[in-house]
Design an enzyme around this catalytic site. Sequence first.
Site, PDB file in Angstrom:
ATOM      1  N   CYS A 115       0.836  -1.200   0.000  1.00 32.71           N
ATOM      2  CA  CYS A 115       0.000   0.000   0.000  1.00 32.71           C
ATOM      3  C   CYS A 115       0.872   1.252   0.000  1.00 32.71           C
ATOM      4  O   CYS A 115       2.101   1.173   0.027  1.00 32.71           O
ATOM      5  CB  CYS A 115      -0.945   0.012   1.205  1.00 32.71           C
ATOM      6  N   CYS A 167       3.646   1.755   2.561  1.00 33.35           N
ATOM      7  CA  CYS A 167       4.921   1.069   2.311  1.00 33.35           C
ATOM      8  C   CYS A 167       5.860   1.975   1.521  1.00 33.35           C
ATOM      9  O   CYS A 167       7.038   2.140   1.864  1.00 33.35           O
ATOM     10  CB  CYS A 167       4.685  -0.221   1.527  1.00 33.35           C
ATOM     11  N   ASP A 188       9.227  28.477 -31.884  1.00 32.21           N
ATOM     12  CA  ASP A 188      10.334  28.836 -32.773  1.00 32.21           C
ATOM     13  C   ASP A 188       9.830  28.711 -34.208  1.00 32.21           C
ATOM     14  O   ASP A 188       9.044  27.825 -34.516  1.00 32.21           O
ATOM     15  CB  ASP A 188      11.513  27.893 -32.535  1.00 32.21           C
ATOM     16  N   ASP A 191      17.794  25.713 -29.605  1.00 28.81           N
ATOM     17  CA  ASP A 191      16.924  26.371 -28.640  1.00 28.81           C
ATOM     18  C   ASP A 191      17.101  25.826 -27.223  1.00 28.81           C
ATOM     19  O   ASP A 191      16.254  26.056 -26.365  1.00 28.81           O
ATOM     20  CB  ASP A 191      15.463  26.192 -29.065  1.00 28.81           C
TER      21      ASP A 191
END
Length: 738
Positions: free
Chosen positions: A25, A28, A428, A635
Amino acid sequence: MAEAVLETERVPSEQIQMNITGMTCAACAARIEKQLNKAPGVVRVNVNLASEKAVVEYATGTLTPDAIIRVIEKTGYGAEPVTEALGEEREDQRIAYRNLRVAFWAGVVLTLPLVVQMISGFIPHASFMLPVWLQIALATPVQFVVGWRFYKGAYHALRGGAPNMDVLVSLGTSAAYLFSLAVVIWRIPSGLYFDSAALITTLILMGKLLEHKAKAQTSRAVRALVKLQAKTARVIRDGQEMDIPTEQVVTGDELLVRPGESLPVDGIILSGRTSIDESMLTGESMPVAKEAGSAVFGATLNKEGAFHMRATKVGRDTALAQIIRMVDEAQGSKAPIQQLADKVSGIFVPIVLVVSLVTFIGWYFAAGFTHALINAVAVLVIACPCSLGLATPTAIMVGTGKGAENGILIKGGEALEQAHRLTAVILDKTGTITSGRPEVTDVAALSDRVWERDLLALAASVERESEHPLGAAIVSHAQAQGLILPTAKDTTAIPGYGVRATVEGMLVLIGNRAFMEREGVVLEDGADRQAIGFEEMGKTAMWVARDRELLGIIAVADGVRETSRQAIAEMTSLGLSVYMLTGDNHKTALAIAQSVGIAAERVFAEVLPQQKAEMVKKLQGEGNVVGMVGDGINDAPALASAEIGFAIGSGTDVAIETADIALLRGDLLSVVTAIRLSNATIKKIRQNLFWAFGYNSLGVPLAALGFISPVIAGAAMALSSVSVVSNSLLLRRFRSTV
């Protein structure tokens, strides 16, 4: 994001991925994270319940994989470094599922008679009771053999100091079983609850079985990619053709690929022409024409002609392997939205134990021991925080997998969540809004000392060493004309301006107007008018000068992609402000912007590469959450500065290291799809968290007040996790914009 990059540079770190066993679960996962974060040198930890993996980043030289494993094992769980082929289900997961299935069906067989007894109690005049010895004989193996996993998990959890779901289940079922046993041994006047203890155990196992199957489906997209890999390759060595396993292909091998075959590795076509279906990588349904010199990618499908290719990338370096690795890592990541669930899960189980104890005490004084026990057990059983731990990771796993199917590689949960928050997108121009394949449209000689063919040859000789797409267009055009290119020496590229070189002892310059002015070239009015005319038509004017005398202008046009206008319109409909960024001049930029529907005031032109990141920060300073879309190489600073960097391209040239989201299709509609997928995924996460929090917030009080029996609590707990995972799986119905 930029700060994070700088931090990584200051403190060199390493990263390791671990397979975790024994988690049941969210508590844990929270416990493992907490313990690992205490280890010296640990920078960041991410434990994913859904994928059963942990990613640990630590300062170089401070930890070893063995040390990390020891910390996890001391916490009560198993761990080993990830060594399997990416995307494949682990052997321990298959064994665990098989054992779980055997245990569940054993529980069903043993519990069924007890269930019949239980149901008969609700039917008038039909009630019957199994002999007490038979109830004990049926319930005992369910409790201690079928349900042994809960005791084992509870022991490890308590030894590690972090009670989890196993503690709640083992406490609840043991209380019901042991009380019933005490009633039999000491002849206490009370009912028996062997049937409840056995049924709760079996129901919870059923929930775990369904949850395991559903979780396996969330990573189906990655396993589908793995299956695309060709098993064998036909290589040509020493003039002989031979079939060998794909793993044995090495870089430089020559391969023969026939029609209908999958390509085994990445490479370059040496001879032959064909069309290749690259949809498994890019999501693009139309086959792509290929010829000698074309790049091809492993796992794509050869549709037509046979061809010879040279292997350039093999094994873990191929495009498919990189995609699988990236998606696999993304599916193990967390979104910031999960932080609240993690905090709640870490303290939830201890709180539930206290609530259960208070419930027992309250009901003991109000209605006696039997009522107190039943309601306390119901609280323990219904309160499991499994659904909280699965709410976010399952949605991320399905969302990132769905993205991969559409050629959209999302780096992780944080990128997926940030894309949902975008308010502005910067595009761009070259290769993003436009096709990125410019062509020469005009060659205008402005001096009587040079012919147009000579002007083109001179410019091409300088640009031959350049990697700029405009330069490549000039070289390609000159070669198509069959021109002989003189040799250029001392070639130097000046980013944002142009290129200079020495040709036949004379200095040759080619670039934009600013470059000519900077180099002292005199620009006459007639030449300026010529350039302006080209620019107003959306063309880029490349000025050519020799020994600082202007010779002419070469006009290059990069056509707008067919889908750019539609994509920009859809971004606007999503409430995004769309900007265009380019190093091109204002007139060309405005012409392109107008053709795709971007307002003139949102155009940044004549921007140098180093200034692109400043434009991103400018918009961020105005309160925007910014997405930057570029080619991922030139870029890079802007992509890193934006909240979300989209690298758009084709094949593997997508700068995965820089971008948060890599788009394998060279199409702006992929950006729209990525944003919509982010919106859909975050919507699912919020739904999951609402139901998970709501289930526990409503279920625990109802159980404490006596409105829910332990059996119904067990069924509700099992179904809560399954419902959360199933809701995430609905994301598989998401449809691409493209």
